[in-house]
Write an enzyme that holds these catalytic residues in place. Sequence first.
Site, PDB file in Angstrom:
ATOM      1  N   SER A 100       0.760  -1.240   0.079  1.00  0.00           N
ATOM      2  CA  SER A 100      -0.072  -0.022   0.216  1.00  0.00           C
ATOM      3  C   SER A 100       0.777   1.282   0.011  1.00  0.00           C
ATOM      4  O   SER A 100       0.126   2.432  -0.274  1.00  0.00           O
ATOM      5  CB  SER A 100      -0.903  -0.087   1.290  1.00  0.00           C
ATOM      6  OG  SER A 100      -0.079   0.108   2.304  1.00  0.00           O
ATOM      7  N   LYS A 123       0.809   4.670   6.637  1.00  0.00           N
ATOM      8  CA  LYS A 123       0.489   5.283   5.926  1.00  0.00           C
ATOM      9  C   LYS A 123       1.119   6.870   5.788  1.00  0.00           C
ATOM     10  O   LYS A 123       1.728   7.096   6.744  1.00  0.00           O
ATOM     11  CB  LYS A 123      -1.329   5.513   5.763  1.00  0.00           C
ATOM     12  CG  LYS A 123      -1.777   4.564   5.949  1.00  0.00           C
ATOM     13  CD  LYS A 123      -2.037   3.594   4.559  1.00  0.00           C
ATOM     14  CE  LYS A 123      -2.673   2.426   4.715  1.00  0.00           C
ATOM     15  NZ  LYS A 123      -2.699   1.644   3.686  1.00  0.00           N
TER      16      LYS A 123
END
Length: 250
Positions: A59, A132
């Site tokens: 990701s 993230k």
Amino acid sequence: MTDSTVPTDTESVGRNGKPRLRGWKLFLRDVVVIFVIALVVSVLIKTFLVRSFYIPSESMSDTLVQNDRIIVNQLAPDLMHLQHGDVVVFKDPGNWLTPTPPVEQNAFAAAVDWTLALVGLSAPDSNDHLIKRVIGLPGDHVVCCNELGQLSVNDVPLDEPYVSLPDGSTDVSKDDFDVTVPADSLWVMGDNRYNSKDSRYQQDTPSRGFVPLEDVVGRALLISWPISRWTWLDNAPDTFRGVEQGAASE
């Protein structure tokens, strides 16, 4: 007649008149003391300063790829403020992750993993955390996408060189959104924008897609393994230049 009180060449007499260890016994004692001190220091560092995590998914590609190991500064955000663009590790704010069964290990492997985790060299709980990039800080207005396919923060369009997009795609997000980040929270997104279940896709969870600051473990500092990928992780300051001024002007 030999005097039994005379010390041998591996002993000396202490102030209390008793033999004192020397030679290999003294060396062994010093090694044990050094080991214990090193272990305590390592545990303290791992608990309060830095620790290691591995990357379980793609990701954050191409910034981070699967099985990279990273060093995380745990002083952020409690003692060091987070900034736009920081790469952060955080606990699941609630229902972001799909529950996975524990990995079965034999007793020896489990003991080794536990020991390495104790000193911060292993991260058996990496699958219980997410990583993230911080896009929105408390109070920020985050919108995507404008006519050029860009994301904007506080009306400042961003040029994001770290973003990975599929061939032929120009929008930095497949889906549009318009949010204002609440107090003590973050809006986070993966660099692999079309393959990241980040804040955009968690708006129906208890956290409404935002990450509470209390769930942040720390800021990723560098890729530590493999050596061929060793690099510092910056927060792309040029990308977010002017965003703070935009927030202050609202």
